[in-house]
Design an enzyme around this catalytic site. Structure first.
Site, PDB file in Angstrom:
ATOM      1  N   GLN A 390      59.555  66.167  54.856  1.00  0.00           N
ATOM      2  CA  GLN A 390      60.094  66.098  53.495  1.00  0.00           C
ATOM      3  C   GLN A 390      59.753  64.752  52.847  1.00  0.00           C
ATOM      4  O   GLN A 390      59.902  63.704  53.476  1.00  0.00           O
ATOM      5  CB  GLN A 390      61.616  66.271  53.529  1.00  0.00           C
ATOM      6  CG  GLN A 390      62.084  67.655  53.939  1.00  0.00           C
ATOM      7  CD  GLN A 390      61.929  68.693  52.841  1.00  0.00           C
ATOM      8  OE1 GLN A 390      61.560  68.399  51.714  1.00  0.00           O
ATOM      9  NE2 GLN A 390      62.208  69.947  53.189  1.00  0.00           N
ATOM     10  N   GLU A 440      56.255  78.540  64.122  1.00  0.00           N
ATOM     11  CA  GLU A 440      55.407  77.846  63.146  1.00  0.00           C
ATOM     12  C   GLU A 440      53.961  78.308  63.296  1.00  0.00           C
ATOM     13  O   GLU A 440      53.471  78.488  64.420  1.00  0.00           O
ATOM     14  CB  GLU A 440      55.503  76.330  63.348  1.00  0.00           C
ATOM     15  CG  GLU A 440      54.480  75.497  62.609  1.00  0.00           C
ATOM     16  CD  GLU A 440      54.536  75.674  61.104  1.00  0.00           C
ATOM     17  OE1 GLU A 440      53.455  75.751  60.491  1.00  0.00           O
ATOM     18  OE2 GLU A 440      55.652  75.736  60.550  1.00  0.00           O
ATOM     19  N   ASP A 489      62.646  77.866  56.035  1.00  0.00           N
ATOM     20  CA  ASP A 489      62.151  76.838  55.107  1.00  0.00           C
ATOM     21  C   ASP A 489      60.657  77.087  54.899  1.00  0.00           C
ATOM     22  O   ASP A 489      59.816  76.373  55.433  1.00  0.00           O
ATOM     23  CB  ASP A 489      62.398  75.443  55.686  1.00  0.00           C
ATOM     24  CG  ASP A 489      62.017  74.345  54.696  1.00  0.00           C
ATOM     25  OD1 ASP A 489      61.823  74.651  53.509  1.00  0.00           O
ATOM     26  OD2 ASP A 489      61.893  73.175  55.118  1.00  0.00           O
ATOM     27  N   CYS A 517      61.804  75.092  48.254  1.00  0.00           N
ATOM     28  CA  CYS A 517      61.343  74.008  47.386  1.00  0.00           C
ATOM     29  C   CYS A 517      60.861  74.562  46.050  1.00  0.00           C
ATOM     30  O   CYS A 517      60.534  73.808  45.134  1.00  0.00           O
ATOM     31  CB  CYS A 517      60.218  73.218  48.062  1.00  0.00           C
ATOM     32  SG  CYS A 517      58.755  74.214  48.435  1.00  0.00           S
TER      33      CYS A 517
END
Length: 612
Positions: A390, A440, A489, A517
């Site tokens: 981030q 991931e 996320d 985001c």
């Protein structure tokens, strides 16, 4: 919409007018690849389709090899598709022209390339008709003001007012979600209306926006372009004032921007000094000449350490010349000024236009440490050149703490960290739950996540490489227990529909935390999570309970959003309506076609585990 079938416009060189036209298309013959060179126009597209769906049709079903798809602003039933060479373009026209897709007959033809926007803009300015002649007050702004408008559009707005604007935008986005759910769930309209009366117009609780703890110099990562400053005419490391498509290539210095730290600005100037004293020009997007491309600066807010990633196009430099350049870089950065600035790690990267199917270039370690360290909520994280982290470290602590608080995890809970990156969220959750399983796509990030777990002496975290939509069934099967909490996320575009389907159909997931985001882009995911059960979405819907906006990007229009979804009780489920079945029919076909791949994904997960 163009109907021209010529690969290039016919150009007569005798007249001045046609000479100017020839200049607008000269980029096609400069030797570098342009997606405009082998382009087709595809018309007659169905009303509802996705770009990913179209790519699957073209590349997988028809065996084509598209390099880019461009959807014009003024059309949804036509677009451009680009290819690597004339053979591939001709093959695409043959396959697509007359092809029946979703009840529509496609039309594929050779498309005329677009003129060079930079050349066209300059030509119009010479004629006194360019866009800058029509901008009025905008044209009177200084370069510094134009740069601020482009990068931090709220630069002259008081921070409290910025928060109000962002809070209003989030409410508008969530109202669109609410209205969409109201439309597709007819039997729940009375319930939605009742909840709206309780929550000020929304069917769930929207908390006030949480301000960033730091509003000046908060960015820990910036990517700067190397180009020519329009004012000084010198090579400059900064930000572009606009995009090439608008005819803008100038780069402006960043010293006046308040979201970049002073330490980062010093590092930029040290590199800029090297660029200016070298005999290598910045890369020019106008004619593909030049060398220096960009500089990425990563800045640890924990100990002030800085990592630099220097990117250049090698052009025709020999191996010996590249080695000399690397030696010069080492000498330049081996100085007291560099040490005082906190530069601890330097990488370089050779940027060459990649072809379809080729892997992109990777940063190569040049000198110093291979990683820098930053800290969130007491956890240490090693940061590699390509690791996701981030950009607002202090804001990330607020963001992750809100996610932890909303999740209500216990020592009996297993957290499924989807799109886990380098493990930042999962590792922050680790002491608040019994177990963390992360998924991931990027294998390098998974290696970093495992290293970060070891760095923090955590033994209740496991991380697996693979696409979320493929790996989730196997990872979910490993979880065990009945208290599964999913934390999502994803990238700006959101989760793949098959990942949403896996979450819906894994009934042990009772609570889901979605961190976005780009809330506007995430609305589709929100709607699919809440959609009524069907043959594909067999599990009960997830309903939003509480949403918390967190300001991670002061002076910009961006804002992060954390949403808590809870699964509805199975007792409230009804049989899927015909409309629900139709809505998910295409997705169901896609899921069924992936059944065999799920087994393969499970093998991939096991292989990754064995590597550990």
């Amino acid at each position: 919409m163009t109907e021209n079938n010529d690969t290039k416009p016919k150009i007569e060189t005798e007249s001045t007018e046609n000479t100017g036209l020839k200049e607008e298309y000269a980029y096609l013959d400069r030797g570098g690849f342009s997606s405009e060179k082998f382009k087709i126009e595809l018309r007659g597209l169905p009303k509802f389709y996705g770009i990913a769906e179209l790519k699957k049709l073209m590349n997988q079903k028809l065996g084509l090899n598209t390099s880019k798809i461009k959807r014009p602003k003024n059309g949804s039933h036509w677009l451009f598709a680009c290819f690597q060479n004339e053979e591939e373009r001709s093959k695409a026209i043959t396959a697509l022209n007359g092809f029946s897709w979703k009840g529509k007959t496609l039309i594929a033809e050779v498309a005329k390339p677009a003129p060079d926007p930079l050349v066209r803009k300059r030509k119009l300015e010479e004629e006194g008709t360019g866009p800058d002649k029509k901008k009025g007050d905008e044209n009177n702004k200084s370069q510094e003001e134009r740069l601020k408008d482009a990068t931090i559009p709220y630069w002259n707005v008081p921070y409290e007012e910025q928060l109000k604007l962002k809070e209003k935008e989030i409410r508008n986005i969530l109202m669109k979600y609410d209205n969409e759910v109201w439309k597709i769930n007819k039997e729940r309209r009375d319930e939605i209306e009742a909840k709206r009366k309780l929550h000020n117009g929304l069917s769930f609780d929207l908390k006030p926006i949480v301000p960033s703890p730091v509003i000046e110099g908060y960015r820990n990562k910036c990517e700067f372009t190397v180009g020519i400053d329009d004012e000084t005419k010198k090579p400059t490391v900064g930000f572009r004032l606009g995009s090439y498509v608008t005819g803008t290539v100038g780069v402006a210095p960043i010293q006046s921007l308040n979201h970049i730290s002073d330490q980062t600005k010093k590092a930029v100037l040290i590199f800029q000094e090297f660029v200016r004293k070298s005999n290598l020009a910045p890369f020019s997007p106008a004619d593909y000449s030049g060398y220096w491309r960009y500089l990425t600066v990563r800045h640890s807010k924990f100990n002030g350490e800085i990592m630099l990633i220097i990117a250049l196009h090698p052009q025709a430099l020999t191996t010996e010349e590249l080695e000399k350049l690397k030696a010069d870089l080492k000498e330049h950065f081996n100085s007291d000024e560099t040490a005082a600035c906190g530069i601890k790690s330097i990488y370089y990267e050779l940027i060459i236009k990649k072809r379809v199917g080729e892997d992109g270039s990777k940063p190569i370690h040049l000198m110093g440490s291979t990683h820098i360290i930053d800290v969130i909520l007491g956890r240490q994280f090693r940061i590699s050149p390509e690791a996701f982290f981030q950009v607002n470290t202090a804001g990330a602590e607020i963001l992750y703490q809100n996610a932890i608080d909303l999740s209500q995890t216990t020592s009996d809970s297993t957290v499924i960290d989807i799109c886990c990156g380098t493990g930042t969220i999962g590792l922050c959750f680790a002491k608040h739950c019994g177990r963390v399983l992360g998924v991931e796509l990027v294998s390098e990030a998974v290696r970093d996540a495992r290293a970060n777990a070891e760095l923090n002496c955590l033994d209740n975290c496991e991380f697996f490489a693979g696409r979320a939509e493929d790996a989730l069934p196997s990872v979910m099967a490993r979880a065990g227990g009945d208290q599964l909490v999913a934390v999502v996320d994803p990238p700006r575009a959101g989760l793949h529909m098959r990942a949403i389907t896996q979450l819906r159909n894994t009934k042990k997931v009772k609570r889901l935390i979605y961190i976005s985001c780009s809330p506007a882009s995430a609305v589709k995911n929100f709607v699919d999570l809440a959609r009524a059960s069907s043959k594909t979405l067999r599990g009960a819907p997830f309903t939003p309970v509480r949403a918390v906006p967190v300001d991670m990007f002061p002076y910009t229009k961006h804002v992060e959003l954390v949403v808590l979804f809870e699964r509805e009780s199975e007792a409230t489920l009804k049989s899927p309506s015909e409309e629900d079945v139709n809505i998910t029919m295409d997705d169901n076909k896609e899921i069924n076609s992936k059944d065999e791949q799920n087994t393969e994904a499970e093998l991939d997960v096991n292989m990754v585990q064995n590597e550990t």
